[in-house]
Design an enzyme around this catalytic site. Sequence first.
Site, PDB file in Angstrom:
ATOM      1  N   GLU A 145       0.888  -1.166   0.000  1.00 18.55           N
ATOM      2  CA  GLU A 145       0.000   0.000   0.000  1.00 18.55           C
ATOM      3  C   GLU A 145       0.917   1.204   0.000  1.00 18.55           C
ATOM      4  OE1 GLU A 145      -3.171  -0.081  -0.318  1.00 18.55           O
ATOM      5  OE2 GLU A 145      -3.446  -2.218  -0.039  1.00 18.55           O
TER       6      GLU A 145
ATOM      7  N   GLU B 240       4.303  12.743  -4.600  1.00 16.86           N
ATOM      8  CA  GLU B 240       3.360  12.739  -3.487  1.00 16.86           C
ATOM      9  C   GLU B 240       3.713  13.854  -2.508  1.00 16.86           C
ATOM     10  OE1 GLU B 240       3.400   9.217  -1.055  1.00 16.86           O
ATOM     11  OE2 GLU B 240       1.308   9.578  -0.558  1.00 16.86           O
TER      12      GLU B 240
END
Length: 1092
Positions: A860, A990
């Site tokens: 993840e 990100e």
Amino acid sequence: MSLLGGPMKASDLFVRALENENVDYIFGVPGEENLDFVESLRSSKRIKLIVTRHEQAAAMMAATVGRLTGKAGVALSTLGPGATNMTTSAAYAQLGGFPTLLITGQKPVLKSKQGAFQIVNSVEMFKPLSKFTKQLVDGGLVPAYVREAVRRAEEERPGASHIELPEDVAHQQVPEEECVVYPAERVRRPVPEVKAVARAVQMIRECAHPLLVVGAGANRKLTSNMLRQFVDEIGIPFCDTMMGKGVIDSRNKMYVGTAAISNGDYIHHAIDHADLIILVGHDVVEKPPFFMKPTDHRRVIHVNFFAASVDSVYFPQHEVVGDIGNGIWQLKEKLKDSPLPVWDLRYFKYVRQEMLKNFSTGTGSCSMPMALPRLVELVRKIVPEDSTLCLDNGLYKVYFARQFPAYTPNSLLLDNALATMGAGLPSAIAAKIVRPSHAVLAIVGDGGYMMASHEVVTAVKLKLHITVLVLNDNAYGMIKWKQAGMHMANFGMDLTNPDFVAHAESMGARGHRVNEESEFADTLSSCLATPAVHIVEVPINYAAGAALQEEALKEHLSKTLLSPDEFFKRSPPPAMNSAEHSQLPKALGKQPPGGGAGEDGPSKESKQDVDGVKTWPFYLGGEPQAPNADLEVYDKYTSKVAYRVAQATAEDIERAIAAAHAAEPAMKALGSWQRKQILLFCVEQFKERKDELAMALCIEAGKPIKDSHGEVLRLIDTFQIAAEESVRMYGEWTPMDTTERNKGFSAIVRKFPVGAVSMVSPFNFPLNLTAHKIAPAIAVGCPFVLKPASRTPIGALIIGEVLAKAPHMPKGAFSILPCKRDGADLFTTDDRLKVLTFTGSPSAGWDMKARAGKKHVVLELGGNAACVVEDFREGELEAMIPKLVFGAFYQSGQSCISVQRALIREDHYSAVRDAWVKAASKLKWGDPKDPETFIGPLISEKEAKRIEEWVQEAVNRGAKVLCGGKRHGAIYEATLLEKVPWDCNIVQNEAFGPVACLFPYDGYKKAVEMVNDSKYGLQAGVFTHDLDKAWYAFNEIVVGGVVINHVPSMRIDAQAYGGSKESGLGREGVRYAMEDYVEIRTMLLSSPGVSI
Ligand SMILES: Cc1ncc(C[n+]2csc(CCOP(=O)(O)OP(=O)(O)O)c2C)c(N)n1
Ligand SMILES: [Mg+2]
């Protein structure tokens, strides 16, 4: 052997054979003669072709892959000129002991009509430079040649292999029966013979001042663990050679130096004092760290994979030949069979102290050009612990080898075998490819850099994040130094260089020049924090080198370092008796990491709770244990130490894995009602402790208290969902009589727990993302070992505290182990763990996957989520704005699915922007414990500075700050930007902070394309009332989840959750995670054949 099916082209078979060897990259330059091979690579699903600007660099990159992974790195060139370009690198791999396979092309050999144009006899040329060199004359030989070349490259002592693949052979069709691959199993090495070990033990017991010398051959993974344990448990001091550096952490208080210069240094005084030298992994290519003489009083034990080569300066009295790791382990165990003898190690300790004093440059020395010792010291302070430094060859190498403390094996990649210039930059590129999550720094001289700087373009193309320090003395400094040492005039050494900054920028890299020493730290830190290729020119002053000239060094040490005779005259006799000594190893075992220079402080146990700070144990095999309090956990708002936590060592992790493995049958045997009871017990406990849990979270993560309470509720939900799912582990019955032949057959398919699970959880949701790993494991009956994030381990430890009291939990079934990253490798690599589930950064995740072996892997990872505002009805704007505020700024933006790219239909743009800006401007930032606070600190100030830089980059390139845009320590205000160029960091990477970029768009299709224009694909949000548009988004957006009429930041704990592309692999969400932890077993049923 496996048949591949066929027939196929020989070059295709070659690529399949390399895939079978688990080759991931081929570095090279194409040529007419390897076009078939390049074409075959095009369709490989596994192997990536990395095109470089020079074959020498390509093969150096391949050699570095081999060096770091132990598996052959592969490089490709064409015939003649390409092949000759690779010769230096073949020598580099061969002398350095780096497993490497070189593939060169050739003109047709079956029917040659070419004359000699471009042809050299490559096989002959590589003979003195490799272990194996062959020309392929038939496509059917490909599988055997590839297997053999790789085997030879990898087996001890590793080196270079070469295969020539002529153009016509590459093109040949290989018949089906010859299209095979051979198993790439590694052969276990023979271990040293027991009697040889016993004799070595006797010699060690009989001597007075033993010293361990660690050489290049010991630089193998398992060997490093064994050597460290040997030093810690037996207490014998050690030194190392340049290429053995880092095998044992240089901070270990038994370290007495690295052999960086040939003689006369501190380390040589220690070596001369020893009466027994245990030389481990001595490799003849390295300059010997000492010369033996016929009149020598010292005895030498040679420990290596091979017997010692006969040499007039090296004739060990005894040899322990075989696998080094095993040999060292046997020595350690045998030595511990009875109380350890009393060795007198005081002189070694004295030399070490004097050496460290000499290495320290203090804080005051600011000068420009920079002095080399100062640079070495600053680099160590600035780079993260697990960085990889790749050195080229120059005078600085001597200083780095001598004075830079290396913490882990292969963290300081220097080449003291061929010692060629031009290898630093290519090896840094390869190191970053192999270890994407580590910071990588190349340290090169101006001369060496100019031999390889063309590869900056390769690094830029690959979008790597590396930093190259170019130490500029405008000279071939090392040779100038030697020339001066030989009292010759300065001639032929000075260089004229380009403007390194402009040169870097012309290649698409970022150029920096350090003009003042005070700028160095900031420049380097910002390069390390900002993903890009950075070239930093550092003017360097080699005057300090004069102190290392043989005569100067000798004179200095004769004045400042006592000889053993003088030292012992002044020192009292040894204070230790045998009993005390036998306790020494234990004390050493508890030495705090990083405590090198501080020495002999109080043991860590005595520090627990000294200043009222609570100490948390870790959980090993279900039991709390606090052998130390080494990990300090800070309150992220006040920056004060809030908790201390016991930190697990590699041995603890090993024990935890063994316990989990042993608990597999007991976990599997639990009834589903028992698993449910365990989970419900946790639910009740969490409810009771909810305020305590929220406050711990608020402190350790800096998470605003409102969000912290929200996370506790989600923790409870996740365990509740798991409790419910634990009794629904259904299987199925299926008819199998699908053809007449299978008459009477049916099957029962049932899910069984797969075994022990390895879990690594992140810092941003210390409770709930830990719960998403643990609760499904309990629900199916899998034991587990979990590593929580070091910055926020408390949430997981509270879960551990609860689980330790839960009914039915079998002994040993779970461990929760905060630990340092460098000790944590077993979480990834240990084969007893059947599943690896990781949540964290993409670079770390993909790197772990590459090293996870046979495990099933769930990742993840990150995202840069997009939210599309397509349409809304009158009055709905007011309802949408709080959602957008939540999406972008919830938990200060530190969520993988926070809104980072807001795409707003052109005609709604100004209304949405203005309302959103208005709401965001009102958000309160500050103390996360204040219930009004919306924006708390980020996990560290460094992260806040990174965001600040990214925003600044966007502003410099024309972006407008609509609100926020200011940093207050670790806090970054809620920030909205517009007019941001699409290729800025704040859009592409990100953000993981409270920043969103607004873009108007024209046409829904275009908006969907913009969402997909990202390397990530975790979740996306779409505001629309149009069902067709919702369906279109669902069909077309490549993400793990599409959220309609809400932000992508919504996650419901029962939903399937996970990412596509760089964002991950597999899905969490309790029921889906449970599927990852089970394997299916089929019972095929046949009727007995007679009717009843
Ligand atoms: C390919 C190659 N050519 C020549 C040498 C010999 N040599 C060793 S160090 C050195 C000087 C390196 O200069 P630079 O890269 O500027 O580093 P400095 O010593 O100035 O720090 C030379 C020429 C070598 N090792 N390798
Ligand atoms: Mg130079």
